[in-house]
Write a protein that holds these residues in place. Structure first.
Motif, PDB file in Angstrom:
ATOM      1  N   GLN A   1     104.352  28.068  -7.937  1.00  0.00           N
ATOM      2  CA  GLN A   1     105.308  29.157  -7.764  1.00  0.00           C
ATOM      3  C   GLN A   1     105.091  30.254  -8.799  1.00  0.00           C
ATOM      4  OE1 GLN A   1     108.574  26.544  -8.011  1.00  0.00           O
ATOM      5  NE2 GLN A   1     108.374  25.878  -5.892  1.00  0.00           N
TER       6      GLN A   1
ATOM      7  N   ARG B   1     101.019  36.829  -8.566  1.00  0.00           N
ATOM      8  CA  ARG B   1     100.245  37.551  -7.542  1.00  0.00           C
ATOM      9  C   ARG B   1     101.083  38.652  -6.909  1.00  0.00           C
ATOM     10  NH1 ARG B   1     100.009  36.949  -2.039  1.00  0.00           N
ATOM     11  NH2 ARG B   1     101.061  34.922  -2.096  1.00  0.00           N
TER      12      ARG B   1
ATOM     13  N   ALA C   1     109.795  32.763  -5.861  1.00  0.00           N
ATOM     14  CA  ALA C   1     109.360  31.558  -6.567  1.00  0.00           C
ATOM     15  C   ALA C   1     110.549  30.723  -7.001  1.00  0.00           C
ATOM     16  CB  ALA C   1     108.513  31.940  -7.781  1.00  0.00           C
TER      17      ALA C   1
ATOM     18  N   GLN D   1     102.236  32.324  -7.632  1.00  0.00           N
ATOM     19  CA  GLN D   1     102.660  33.214  -6.553  1.00  0.00           C
ATOM     20  C   GLN D   1     103.427  34.412  -7.102  1.00  0.00           C
ATOM     21  OE1 GLN D   1     106.087  32.227  -4.123  1.00  0.00           O
ATOM     22  NE2 GLN D   1     104.900  32.609  -2.274  1.00  0.00           N
TER      23      GLN D   1
END
Length: 327
Positions: A141, A147, A157, A144
């Motif tokens: 998470q 990103r 997340a 992510q």
């Protein structure tokens, strides 16, 4: 030469990540016992999870560019794994669905992956199994969120991090040690508290646990994969005067910001209201701003503060109070 920011922790995680990529088979041209690449396997799994998606949505889920996804989808459609149907609200767009063959392929992928995971977990004791599950989810998470690079990514997340957490009431095996550990680690890292603080938490929890049979006392734990990741307790005896004492409110680092703390406090305060306590009191100290904001949003108000050392170090101690409506 190693970068200046390299640390043993960073290097250990990178090394473990490389080993996982190799051991899970991602270095090979095909994955999970299929004739397909890793991206194609993940595409099939995402379509299975969502039921039906567009190519644009799939590109977003996978973090791939649209041209790569288009070529991959063309191969999966040609091989009979997927079919396209017009979108109900936009005839120009196409929804991707698994065919019967695609459903059999996905079932095989799941069976392959489950066998891999079970075989690996069999090498670990139950405690390590839970640590692996929690750590991998939190790390995935965090990657992510990085990103996506936005508050929306961080919120996503946090939501994923807490989606499988359940709130339980009452004693659970290991609760004294685990809640003490969370307190000791957090307050040592952020406030420099040491053995005095940890021993005070442990002894207080042990004494309170012996009184959980009393109907005015209760403890709630947030549990993820059988691992305690948060707690709060209501002690209805130690203050007297029909006052409830809110104690041992703590969350593991991996589940802050996702609403778990509010869930714990909401259940604890509902218990206080049901028991008819005139007020609920809690003691904390200056500087825990996120917790203070949460307390105040649930009706607590600061009623007293002074410098003290009851936690083993000099801090500005604060008392918050929440009065029952009509009390």
């Amino acid at each position: 030469m190693a970068a200046a920011t390299d640390t043993p922790l960073v290097n250990d995680i990178r090394s473990a990540s490389r080993a996982m990529v190799r051991e899970l088979g991602f270095m090979a041209s095909t994955l999970a016992g299929t004739p397909y690449s890793a991206s194609a396997v993940h595409a099939l799994l995402e379509i299975d999870t969502h039921g039906q998606v567009t190519a644009a949505q799939l590109a977003e889920y996978l973090g791939l560019d649209k041209s790569s996804v288009s070529r991959m989808l063309a191969k999966l459609i040609a091989n009979g794994e997927l079919q396209e149907e017009p979108c109900a609200d936009d005839a120009r767009a196409k929804q991707l669905l698994l065919t019967a063959q695609g459903q059999r392929t996905v079932a095989g992928i799941h069976a392959y992956g489950q066998t891999q995971v079970r075989s690996a977990l069999a090498q670990l004791n139950p405690s390590l199994q839970q640590s692996v599950a929690q750590g991998l989810m939190a790390y995935a998470q965090a990657l992510q969120a990085h990103r996506l690079g936005s508050a929306a990514g961080q919120d996503s997340a946090a939501t994923l991090a807490t989606s499988s957490i359940q709130i339980h009431s009452g004693y659970r095996p290991g609760v004294i040690g685990r809640v003490t550990e969370m307190h000791a680690v957090f307050y040592a890292r952020h406030w420099g508290f040491g053995a005095f603080f940890e021993s005070k938490v442990a002894s207080g929890l042990a004494e309170f646990s012996g009184r959980l049979g009393e109907p005015c006392n209760q403890i709630w734990t947030a549990v993820h994969n059988e691992r305690i990741v948060g707690s709060v307790a209501i002690d209805g005896q130690d203050l007297g005067n029909n006052q409830a004492h809110l104690r041992w409110f703590i969350l593991d680092d991996g589940c802050r910001g996702g609403g778990v703390g509010r869930q714990l406090l909401t259940q604890a305060l509902a218990f206080c209201d049901q028991r008819g306590f005139a007020s609920t009191e809690l003691w904390t100290f200056q500087g825990l701003d996120a917790a203070r904001k949460l307390y105040e949003s649930l009706g607590f108000a600061l009623v007293h503060e002074e410098t003290g050392q009851q936690w083993g170090s000099a801090v500005v101690e604060q008392q918050f109070s929440r009065r029952r409506h009509g009390a």
